[in-house]
Design a protein around this motif. Structure first.
Motif, mmCIF file in Angstrom:
data_model
loop_
_atom_site.group_PDB
_atom_site.id
_atom_site.type_symbol
_atom_site.label_atom_id
_atom_site.label_comp_id
_atom_site.label_asym_id
_atom_site.label_seq_id
_atom_site.Cartn_x
_atom_site.Cartn_y
_atom_site.Cartn_z
ATOM 1 N N TYR A 46 0.836 -1.198 0.000
ATOM 2 C CA TYR A 46 0.000 0.000 0.000
ATOM 3 C C TYR A 46 0.874 1.252 0.000
ATOM 4 C CZ TYR A 46 -3.345 3.531 1.471
ATOM 5 O OH TYR A 46 -4.108 4.667 1.544
ATOM 6 N N ALA A 47 1.864 1.301 0.880
ATOM 7 C CA ALA A 47 2.744 2.465 0.962
ATOM 8 C C ALA A 47 3.456 2.698 -0.366
ATOM 9 C CB ALA A 47 3.757 2.281 2.091
ATOM 10 N N THR A 48 3.917 1.641 -0.984
ATOM 11 C CA THR A 48 4.610 1.760 -2.269
ATOM 12 C C THR A 48 3.659 2.292 -3.342
ATOM 13 O OG1 THR A 48 6.147 -0.002 -1.688
ATOM 14 C CG2 THR A 48 5.891 0.496 -4.041
ATOM 15 N N ALA A 49 2.449 1.749 -3.373
ATOM 16 C CA ALA A 49 1.472 2.190 -4.375
ATOM 17 C C ALA A 49 1.106 3.660 -4.174
ATOM 18 C CB ALA A 49 0.224 1.314 -4.312
ATOM 19 N N VAL A 50 0.921 4.085 -2.936
ATOM 20 C CA VAL A 50 0.599 5.484 -2.665
ATOM 21 C C VAL A 50 1.764 6.381 -3.065
ATOM 22 C CG1 VAL A 50 0.157 7.165 -0.819
ATOM 23 C CG2 VAL A 50 -1.112 5.017 -0.867
ATOM 24 N N GLN A 51 2.968 5.995 -2.693
ATOM 25 C CA GLN A 51 4.149 6.818 -2.996
ATOM 26 C C GLN A 51 4.403 6.947 -4.492
ATOM 27 O OE1 GLN A 51 7.185 4.904 -0.686
ATOM 28 N NE2 GLN A 51 6.786 6.165 1.115
ATOM 29 N N THR A 52 4.029 5.935 -5.244
ATOM 30 C CA THR A 52 4.260 5.970 -6.689
ATOM 31 C C THR A 52 3.031 6.442 -7.466
ATOM 32 O OG1 THR A 52 3.684 3.620 -6.895
ATOM 33 C CG2 THR A 52 6.028 4.174 -6.609
ATOM 34 N N GLY A 53 1.981 6.832 -6.737
ATOM 35 C CA GLY A 53 0.795 7.385 -7.379
ATOM 36 C C GLY A 53 -0.106 6.381 -8.070
ATOM 37 N N ARG A 54 0.048 5.109 -7.763
ATOM 38 C CA ARG A 54 -0.798 4.071 -8.374
ATOM 39 C C ARG A 54 -2.047 3.882 -7.516
ATOM 40 N NH1 ARG A 54 2.094 -0.904 -8.399
ATOM 41 N NH2 ARG A 54 3.345 -0.038 -6.708
ATOM 42 N N THR A 55 -3.047 4.747 -7.694
ATOM 43 C CA THR A 55 -4.229 4.748 -6.824
ATOM 44 C C THR A 55 -5.087 3.495 -6.982
ATOM 45 O OG1 THR A 55 -5.439 6.094 -8.427
ATOM 46 C CG2 THR A 55 -4.330 7.258 -6.632
ATOM 47 N N THR A 56 -5.154 2.948 -8.173
ATOM 48 C CA THR A 56 -5.937 1.726 -8.368
ATOM 49 C C THR A 56 -5.326 0.580 -7.563
ATOM 50 O OG1 THR A 56 -6.619 2.428 -10.572
ATOM 51 C CG2 THR A 56 -6.817 0.080 -10.070
ATOM 52 N N GLU A 57 -4.011 0.460 -7.621
ATOM 53 C CA GLU A 57 -3.315 -0.579 -6.854
ATOM 54 C C GLU A 57 -3.441 -0.312 -5.357
ATOM 55 O OE1 GLU A 57 -0.835 -3.985 -6.072
ATOM 56 O OE2 GLU A 57 -2.264 -3.407 -7.598
ATOM 57 N N ALA A 58 -3.314 0.946 -4.964
ATOM 58 C CA ALA A 58 -3.450 1.296 -3.540
ATOM 59 C C ALA A 58 -4.840 0.932 -3.033
ATOM 60 C CB ALA A 58 -3.174 2.784 -3.323
#
Length: 96
Positions: A46-58
């Protein structure tokens, strides 16, 4: 005083500890460890997805993490849902 007295007391304490463990982790210690690992891994994803802007994955990962938390949904500290997602702290708002 003899060695058996200590052994009996030790065994009594171990038996109570085993009962406590079984009460807290009815599926066993290995299941507890795996559950912890799963939650930790999802948190990191989750943290990685948020930091990289991948909202669908987050969103997908947060949904999976929320599913793990559902067993405690009546707990007073259960994160409150806002706008369809769980709030775990002020840093989660950055994904919008």
């Amino acid at each position: 005083m003899d060695l058996q007295t200590g052994v009996r007391m030790y065994q009594f304490v171990r038996d109570r500890q085993d009962e406590l463990r079984d009460e807290q982790h009815p599926e066993g210690h290995d299941a507890y460890i795996q559950s912890w690992r799963d939650a930790h891994e999802l948190s990191q994803e989750y943290a990685t997805a948020v930091q990289t802007g991948r909202t669908t994955e987050a969103t997908r990962v947060l949904s999976a993490l929320t599913a793990l938390a559902d067993r405690w949904n009546n707990h007073p500290d259960f994160p409150v849902a806002h706008a369809g997602r769980a709030v775990h702290g002020p840093d989660t708002t950055s994904e919008q």
